[in-house]
Design an enzyme around this catalytic site. Structure first.
Site, PDB file in Angstrom:
ATOM      1  N   ASP A 233       0.862  -1.186   0.000  1.00  0.00           N
ATOM      2  CA  ASP A 233       0.000   0.000   0.000  1.00  0.00           C
ATOM      3  C   ASP A 233       0.899   1.236   0.000  1.00  0.00           C
ATOM      4  O   ASP A 233       1.999   1.197   0.558  1.00  0.00           O
ATOM      5  CB  ASP A 233      -0.930   0.013   1.225  1.00  0.00           C
ATOM      6  N   ASP A 280      -7.313  -4.658  -5.400  1.00  0.00           N
ATOM      7  CA  ASP A 280      -8.505  -4.015  -4.830  1.00  0.00           C
ATOM      8  C   ASP A 280      -8.231  -2.527  -4.643  1.00  0.00           C
ATOM      9  O   ASP A 280      -8.119  -2.036  -3.514  1.00  0.00           O
ATOM     10  CB  ASP A 280      -8.860  -4.687  -3.495  1.00  0.00           C
ATOM     11  N   CYS A 320     -14.497  -0.626  -7.247  1.00  0.00           N
ATOM     12  CA  CYS A 320     -15.537  -0.126  -6.347  1.00  0.00           C
ATOM     13  C   CYS A 320     -16.091   1.201  -6.844  1.00  0.00           C
ATOM     14  O   CYS A 320     -16.787   1.896  -6.104  1.00  0.00           O
ATOM     15  CB  CYS A 320     -15.005   0.014  -4.923  1.00  0.00           C
TER      16      CYS A 320
END
Length: 376
Positions: A233, A280, A320
């Site tokens: 990340d 994701d 998303c």
């Protein structure tokens, strides 16, 4: 009547004097027939409908709607589950409460307003929530600093009870929730079932969890028997929380390593060593104007994963972004596979879980798309 929970400004002929943003208003046809009652706001969506019945929006209304939302979660086996005290209790339009999100993390409910009207009603909602939930929760944290169009009169913090600790449980795994400064309400509740599916694929595999945030997919992979798990990340805070969550479940386990690095840079330099990859990313498109660039981003990201994943590998890939349709996303991934020259099979088509329901009159509520792909 179509029962869509949004009334657009272009459909409104006249607004009575004195109506303020966040007010509860009745909506009528030009002929004087009642249509709906809801929260008024400035912008394209002028009214978020609370009811198509002519009723008072007060304590009884909030209790009734929240009780119905709880009943749905009990039907799903999520509320009152000893192995899982993490679930979404209210999902905006999906629970006929547009502009309101409530996630439950053990004894704490995190409440978030996405409309001025819900912000104005926050204390009434919190009072009704405490009554409906009873001993299921002991505190309510209000977190709307990043979701409202204004910053005045915000009081992020506990509106009921106090700090009950921030460790929750999902399917028997523990994790820390950062509802103070974390994204959304502190955790991505909507990936619970997809994480459980990933666990079934993890045994003996080398796993790469891109955009790991708090490491949810990582510790499911470890419980599933992964040989190693790498979490990536760009946020140092996310990496810190991932490491804490892994240690909470697997203290001292050397299979896990975390990297604070840009995703694309990491993919460029990574070895062709992973046979289970999770992509994701955060929403690439917040509005329709960003759709074209978002699809290019999804194609580029997935192409890099296809290029590097080992033969026989499995790719979990998600979007998303609400404005990215299932067809848009699938076409972007198809293009990526073709660019990489890999043979790819679709094993599963994924979506948001049942505690993030889609109101049948509000198809816009379907936002999470995912594919599980087998790559030869």
């Amino acid at each position: 009547m179509r029962f869509h929970p949004w009334i657009f400004s272009g459909a409104i002929q006249r607004i009575d004097e004195g109506v303020q943003e966040g007010d509860i208003v009745d909506v009528y046809t030009a002929a004087g027939d009642f249509i709906a009652v809801g929260h008024f706001q400035m912008g394209t969506i002028a009214v978020r409908v609370l009811s198509f019945e002519q009723e008072t929006i007060g304590d009884d209304f909030w209790r009734r709607r929240l009780a119905e939302a709880l009943k749905v979660r009990q039907t799903l086996g999520l509320a009152d589950n000893a192995d899982n005290n993490t679930y979404r209790l209210v999902h905006g339009e999906g629970d006929c409460l547009p502009g309101l999100v409530i996630d439950c993390y053990g004894p704490t409910a995190v409440m978030q307003a996405h409309s001025v009207g819900m912000h104005v009603c926050r204390h009434e909602v919190a009072k009704a929530l405490a009554e409906v939930m009873g001993n299921r929760i002991r505190s309510i944290y209000y977190k709307s600093e990043t979701t409202l169009p204004f910053k005045a009169d915000l009081e992020n913090g506990f509106v009921y009870g106090g700090d009950e600790g921030n460790v929750a449980m999902e399917n028997g795994l523990k994790f820390y929730v950062d509802w103070l400064k974390g994204q959304k309400t502190g955790f991505f509740v909507d990936q619970r079932e997809n994480r459980a599916l990933l666990e079934r694929f993890a045994k003996g595999r080398k796993v790469l969890n891109m955009f790991c945030y708090t490491g949810g997919f990582s510790f499911y992979a470890m419980r599933g028997g992964a040989r190693l798990v790498h979490s990536v990340d760009s946020s140092a805070k996310a990496i810190e929380l991932t490491n804490r969550n892994v240690n909470l479940n697997f203290p001292g386990d050397e299979r896990h390593q975390a990297f604070c690095e840009d995703a694309f840079r990491f993919l460029d330099r990574m070895d062709d060593d992973y046979d289970l990859i999770i992509l994701d990313p955060p929403a690439f498109a917040k509005h329709r104007g960003a759709l074209h660039n978002a699809l290019k981003g999804y194609t580029r990201l997935n192409a890099k994963a296809f290029e590097r994943i080992k033969p026989g590998g499995v790719l979990f890939t998600f979007s998303c972004s609400q404005v990215v349709s299932k067809d848009h996303f699938r076409n972007a991934v198809f293009t990526a596979a073709a660019q990489a020259g890999r043979q790819v099979r679709i094993l599963y088509q994924l979506h948001q879980p049942a505690d993030h329901p889609v109101n049948i009159y509000h198809p816009e509520g379907e936002y999470l798309k995912g594919l599980v792909l087998y790559v030869e």
